[in-house]
Motif scaffolding. Structure first.
Motif, PDB file in Angstrom:
ATOM      1  N   ILE A  45       0.948  -1.229  -0.087  1.00 27.27           N
ATOM      2  CA  ILE A  45      -0.082  -0.162  -0.037  1.00 27.27           C
ATOM      3  C   ILE A  45       0.901   1.236  -0.074  1.00 27.27           C
ATOM      4  O   ILE A  45       0.509   2.181  -0.553  1.00 27.27           O
ATOM      5  CB  ILE A  45      -0.937   0.102   1.170  1.00 27.27           C
ATOM      6  CG1 ILE A  45      -1.905  -1.054   1.005  1.00 27.27           C
ATOM      7  CG2 ILE A  45      -1.497   1.353   1.446  1.00 27.27           C
ATOM      8  CD1 ILE A  45      -2.866  -1.401   2.226  1.00 27.27           C
ATOM      9  N   VAL A 104      -0.062   2.622  -3.448  1.00 27.88           N
ATOM     10  CA  VAL A 104      -1.516   3.806  -3.216  1.00 27.88           C
ATOM     11  C   VAL A 104      -0.481   4.920  -2.661  1.00 27.88           C
ATOM     12  O   VAL A 104      -1.025   5.970  -3.403  1.00 27.88           O
ATOM     13  CB  VAL A 104      -2.286   3.003  -2.346  1.00 27.88           C
ATOM     14  CG1 VAL A 104      -3.362   3.935  -1.974  1.00 27.88           C
ATOM     15  CG2 VAL A 104      -2.756   1.637  -2.835  1.00 27.88           C
ATOM     16  N   TRP A 105      -0.115   4.882  -1.548  1.00 26.40           N
ATOM     17  CA  TRP A 105       0.444   6.000  -1.065  1.00 26.40           C
ATOM     18  C   TRP A 105       1.819   6.713  -1.764  1.00 26.40           C
ATOM     19  O   TRP A 105       1.974   7.803  -1.502  1.00 26.40           O
ATOM     20  CB  TRP A 105       0.675   5.890   0.586  1.00 26.40           C
ATOM     21  CG  TRP A 105      -0.520   5.425   1.226  1.00 26.40           C
ATOM     22  CD1 TRP A 105      -1.662   5.625   0.971  1.00 26.40           C
ATOM     23  CD2 TRP A 105      -0.416   4.854   2.430  1.00 26.40           C
ATOM     24  NE1 TRP A 105      -2.650   5.176   1.792  1.00 26.40           N
ATOM     25  CE2 TRP A 105      -1.843   4.647   3.002  1.00 26.40           C
ATOM     26  CE3 TRP A 105       0.522   4.577   3.516  1.00 26.40           C
ATOM     27  CZ2 TRP A 105      -2.178   4.313   4.237  1.00 26.40           C
ATOM     28  CZ3 TRP A 105       0.272   4.190   4.698  1.00 26.40           C
ATOM     29  CH2 TRP A 105      -1.247   3.747   4.984  1.00 26.40           C
ATOM     30  N   TYR A 144     -10.986  -1.323 -11.100  1.00 24.08           N
ATOM     31  CA  TYR A 144     -10.782  -0.829  -9.880  1.00 24.08           C
ATOM     32  C   TYR A 144      -9.125  -0.440  -9.560  1.00 24.08           C
ATOM     33  O   TYR A 144      -8.434  -0.794  -9.909  1.00 24.08           O
ATOM     34  CB  TYR A 144     -10.915  -2.078  -8.645  1.00 24.08           C
ATOM     35  CG  TYR A 144     -12.272  -2.538  -8.331  1.00 24.08           C
ATOM     36  CD1 TYR A 144     -13.390  -2.019  -7.546  1.00 24.08           C
ATOM     37  CD2 TYR A 144     -12.912  -3.536  -9.197  1.00 24.08           C
ATOM     38  CE1 TYR A 144     -14.574  -2.390  -7.402  1.00 24.08           C
ATOM     39  CE2 TYR A 144     -14.102  -4.107  -9.064  1.00 24.08           C
ATOM     40  CZ  TYR A 144     -14.734  -3.533  -8.160  1.00 24.08           C
ATOM     41  OH  TYR A 144     -16.177  -3.935  -8.186  1.00 24.08           O
ATOM     42  N   VAL A 151      -6.985   3.945  -5.699  1.00 30.21           N
ATOM     43  CA  VAL A 151      -7.411   5.415  -4.851  1.00 30.21           C
ATOM     44  C   VAL A 151      -8.231   4.944  -4.006  1.00 30.21           C
ATOM     45  O   VAL A 151      -9.006   3.921  -3.954  1.00 30.21           O
ATOM     46  CB  VAL A 151      -7.715   6.381  -6.171  1.00 30.21           C
ATOM     47  CG1 VAL A 151      -6.422   6.479  -7.040  1.00 30.21           C
ATOM     48  CG2 VAL A 151      -8.923   5.740  -6.724  1.00 30.21           C
ATOM     49  N   TYR A 152      -8.427   6.057  -2.900  1.00 27.09           N
ATOM     50  CA  TYR A 152      -9.466   5.827  -1.989  1.00 27.09           C
ATOM     51  C   TYR A 152     -11.029   5.764  -2.610  1.00 27.09           C
ATOM     52  O   TYR A 152     -11.596   4.756  -2.308  1.00 27.09           O
ATOM     53  CB  TYR A 152      -9.049   6.882  -0.720  1.00 27.09           C
ATOM     54  CG  TYR A 152     -10.213   6.901   0.049  1.00 27.09           C
ATOM     55  CD1 TYR A 152     -10.109   6.151   1.250  1.00 27.09           C
ATOM     56  CD2 TYR A 152     -11.329   7.721   0.188  1.00 27.09           C
ATOM     57  CE1 TYR A 152     -11.060   6.027   2.163  1.00 27.09           C
ATOM     58  CE2 TYR A 152     -12.276   7.685   1.057  1.00 27.09           C
ATOM     59  CZ  TYR A 152     -12.119   6.682   2.023  1.00 27.09           C
ATOM     60  OH  TYR A 152     -13.066   6.695   3.264  1.00 27.09           O
ATOM     61  N   THR A 153     -11.272   6.606  -3.422  1.00 28.15           N
ATOM     62  CA  THR A 153     -12.674   6.750  -4.111  1.00 28.15           C
ATOM     63  C   THR A 153     -12.439   7.424  -5.350  1.00 28.15           C
ATOM     64  O   THR A 153     -11.566   8.450  -5.591  1.00 28.15           O
ATOM     65  CB  THR A 153     -13.625   7.375  -3.111  1.00 28.15           C
ATOM     66  OG1 THR A 153     -15.004   7.329  -3.660  1.00 28.15           O
ATOM     67  CG2 THR A 153     -13.290   8.902  -2.714  1.00 28.15           C
ATOM     68  N   GLY A 174     -12.710   3.204  -6.680  1.00 31.51           N
ATOM     69  CA  GLY A 174     -11.727   3.200  -5.666  1.00 31.51           C
ATOM     70  C   GLY A 174     -11.854   1.743  -4.714  1.00 31.51           C
ATOM     71  O   GLY A 174     -12.969   1.312  -4.752  1.00 31.51           O
ATOM     72  N   TYR A 175     -10.679   1.665  -3.943  1.00 30.93           N
ATOM     73  CA  TYR A 175     -10.909   0.351  -3.209  1.00 30.93           C
ATOM     74  C   TYR A 175     -11.818   0.608  -1.934  1.00 30.93           C
ATOM     75  O   TYR A 175     -12.262  -0.213  -1.309  1.00 30.93           O
ATOM     76  CB  TYR A 175      -9.670  -0.073  -2.345  1.00 30.93           C
ATOM     77  CG  TYR A 175      -8.698   1.293  -1.883  1.00 30.93           C
ATOM     78  CD1 TYR A 175      -9.012   1.464  -0.528  1.00 30.93           C
ATOM     79  CD2 TYR A 175      -7.757   1.880  -2.680  1.00 30.93           C
ATOM     80  CE1 TYR A 175      -8.419   2.546   0.116  1.00 30.93           C
ATOM     81  CE2 TYR A 175      -7.106   2.890  -1.880  1.00 30.93           C
ATOM     82  CZ  TYR A 175      -7.437   3.151  -0.547  1.00 30.93           C
ATOM     83  OH  TYR A 175      -6.801   4.407   0.108  1.00 30.93           O
ATOM     84  N   LYS A 176     -12.404   1.989  -1.831  1.00 24.84           N
ATOM     85  CA  LYS A 176     -13.452   2.018  -0.843  1.00 24.84           C
ATOM     86  C   LYS A 176     -14.807   2.159  -1.299  1.00 24.84           C
ATOM     87  O   LYS A 176     -15.559   1.950  -0.493  1.00 24.84           O
ATOM     88  CB  LYS A 176     -12.986   3.457  -0.146  1.00 24.84           C
ATOM     89  CG  LYS A 176     -13.992   3.708   1.255  1.00 24.84           C
ATOM     90  CD  LYS A 176     -13.803   2.770   2.191  1.00 24.84           C
ATOM     91  CE  LYS A 176     -14.311   3.330   3.559  1.00 24.84           C
ATOM     92  NZ  LYS A 176     -14.065   2.315   4.684  1.00 24.84           N
ATOM     93  N   ASP A 177     -14.884   2.298  -2.731  1.00 20.07           N
ATOM     94  CA  ASP A 177     -16.308   2.397  -3.333  1.00 20.07           C
ATOM     95  C   ASP A 177     -16.919   0.829  -3.340  1.00 20.07           C
ATOM     96  O   ASP A 177     -16.174  -0.119  -3.703  1.00 20.07           O
ATOM     97  CB  ASP A 177     -16.131   2.848  -4.714  1.00 20.07           C
ATOM     98  CG  ASP A 177     -15.859   4.386  -4.621  1.00 20.07           C
ATOM     99  OD1 ASP A 177     -16.005   5.055  -3.707  1.00 20.07           O
ATOM    100  OD2 ASP A 177     -14.958   4.514  -5.308  1.00 20.07           O
TER     101      ASP A 177
END
Length: 354
Positions: A25, A29-30, A152, A155-157, A184-187
Motif C-alpha cells: 500500500i 497507493v500512497w 478498480y 485510489v481511495y474513491t 476506488g478500493y473504498k467504493d
C-alpha cells in the motif's frame, strides 16, 4: 499447553501478512519515498522476527497447525492468481482488431435487431474475443452495442462525476461504444442498484457533448474564412494554440483583404446551417438510442473456461481442471456483482487451453 504456541504462531503470521500488505500500500497507493518504506519494513521485521523465532521453538507443541493453514491458503491464492492471469492474457492476446470490425461494415456482417447489448469485458481497450465468438455463432446483433468494463483503481474513491468514461468505437453508423466504470478500493460497486441507468445517462451525455464539439469545430472553420470583426479574431485565437497565434492573425488579415463585404451574412448562414445539422444529427441519434432502449436491453457476459492442454503434466491438470475450476464454481458470478437482472442475462461460453 499447546494452545499458547498455536495462538502465538497465528498472531505472528497475521502480523507478517499485515506488514507485507502495508508495504504494498505504501508503494502502490500512497507512493511513499523508498527510505520511509525501508525504515518501516526494518522496524516491523525486527519486532516480528524476534517474536517468530521464539514461537518456532514450540512448533512441536502445536504451533505447526497455523503454518499448515497458512500454506493451504497460500496455495489457494496462488492457484486463483494463476488462473485469473491466464484468462486475462488470453483476452489480451486474442482481442479483435479495429481493422476487422471496420471491414465488416455498419451492419457488422449480420442482422442488426432492435435493442441495446451491454457486453461486459475486462479489457479497457480493444474489442474482446468473446464478441467475435458471439457474432460468429449467432446471425444477429443488437442495433447498439456497448462494451462495459469495470476497473478498480488504487485510489481511495472515485468521484461520481468522474466514474464513467465513454468512447465511441468506429464510425457513428456502427453505433458501438465503450464505457469504463472506475471504482476506488473504498467504493462498493454492489450498492450501485441503478448501474444500468448510470451507463445510459453517461452514454446520452457523451452523444450530446460530441455533437456540441462537432458544432464548435464547424463554426471555427467557417469563421476563419467569413468573419471580419475583432470578436471572431479573439474566438479564433482562443481555440488555437499560443504557438500558432501569430500565423492565425496573418491568415485572418490576408483573408479579410479579399473577402467581399457581403460575405459575413453568408458565412453566418453557413455556420447556422452547420449548427442546425449537427443538432439534428444529435436528436436523431438520441431518438434512435431511446427507441433501442425501449426495445430491450440485454446483458452479455462472457463465461471463459480455462483447461489444461492434453500434453500437460498431471500437476498442472489437477491445478487448472479441478482446483481452479472448483474455486470459480464457488465464487460469486459476475451477474451478481454487476446487479444484472436474470431475465435480460445472456451468458456466452468459451473454452481455451493453457
Amino acid at each position: 499447553m499447546a494452545f499458547y504456541p498455536l495462538t502465538g504462531t497465528a498472531v505472528v503470521i497475521v502480523m507478517l501478512a499485515t506488514t507485507l500488505l502495508m508495504i504494498l500500500i505504501m508503494i502502490l497507493v500512497w507512493r511513499c519515498h523508498w527510505i520511509l518504506v525501508l525504515i518501516f519494513t526494518g522496524l516491523s521485521l525486527v519486532v516480528e522476527c524476534t517474536y517468530l523465532s521464539a514461537v518456532l521453538c514450540k512448533v512441536n507443541q502445536g504451533g505447526w497447525v497455523p503454518l499448515v493453514i497458512a500454506a493451504a491458503f497460500l496455495v489457494i491464492m496462488s492457484v486463483w492468481h494463476y488462473g485469473t492471469v491466464k484468462r486475462y492474457e488470453f483476452e489480451m492476446h486474442s482481442k479483435v482488431s479495429m481493422a476487422w470490425i471496420l471491414g465488416l461494415g455498419p451492419s457488422l456482417g449480420l442482422v442488426r435487431v432492435p435493442g441495446i447489448g451491454l457486453v461486459y469485458t475486462e479489457l479497457a481497450s480493444g474489442v474482446p474475443h468473446i464478441f467475435s465468438h458471439f457474432i460468429t455463432n449467432l446471425p444477429a446483433i443488437h442495433s447498439v452495442v456497448v462494451f462495459v468494463c469495470v476497473k478498480y483503481l488504487p485510489v481511495y474513491t472515485v468521484p461520481e462525476d468522474e466514474r464513467f468514461l465513454v468512447k465511441r468505437i468506429g464510425p457513428k453508423n456502427f453505433h458501438m461504444f465503450r464505457c469504463v466504470a472506475r471504482y476506488g478500493y473504498k467504493d462498493l460497486h454492489k450498492k450501485d442498484d441503478d448501474f444500468e441507468k448510470k451507463i445510459f445517462d453517461n452514454l446520452f451525455m457523451f452523444v450530446r457533448l460530441e455533437s456540441m464539439m462537432e458544432g464548435c469545430s464547424d463554426s471555427d472553420e467557417h469563421s476563419l474564412y467569413g468573419q471580419q470583426t475583432q470578436r471572431s479574431r479573439d474566438t479564433l485565437l482562443k481555440y488555437n494554440a499560443d504557438t500558432y497565434a501569430s500565423s492565425v492573425e496573418l491568415t485572418i488579415s490576408s483573408v479579410d483583404s479579399i473577402v467581399p463585404a457581403k460575405s459575413p451574412p453568408l458565412a453566418n448562414n453557413t455556420v447556422m446551417s452547420s449548427g442546425q445539422t449537427s443538432s439534428q444529427t444529435e436528436v436523431d441519434e438520441l431518438e434512435f438510442m431511446n427507441s433501442c432502449r425501449d426495445a430491450g436491453v440485454v446483458h452479455i457476459l462472457g463465461n471463459t473456461v480455462i483447461m489444461a492442454r492434453r500434453d500437460s503434466n498431471i500437476c498442472k491438470k489437477i491445478v487448472v481442471d479441478y482446483v481452479y475450476a472448483f474455486l470459480r464454481k464457488i465464487c460469486r458470478e459476475n451477474s451478481v456483482i454487476f446487479n444484472v437482472p436474470h431475465e435480460s442475462l445472456l451468458n456466452v461460453g468459451q473454452i481455451f487451453y493453457v
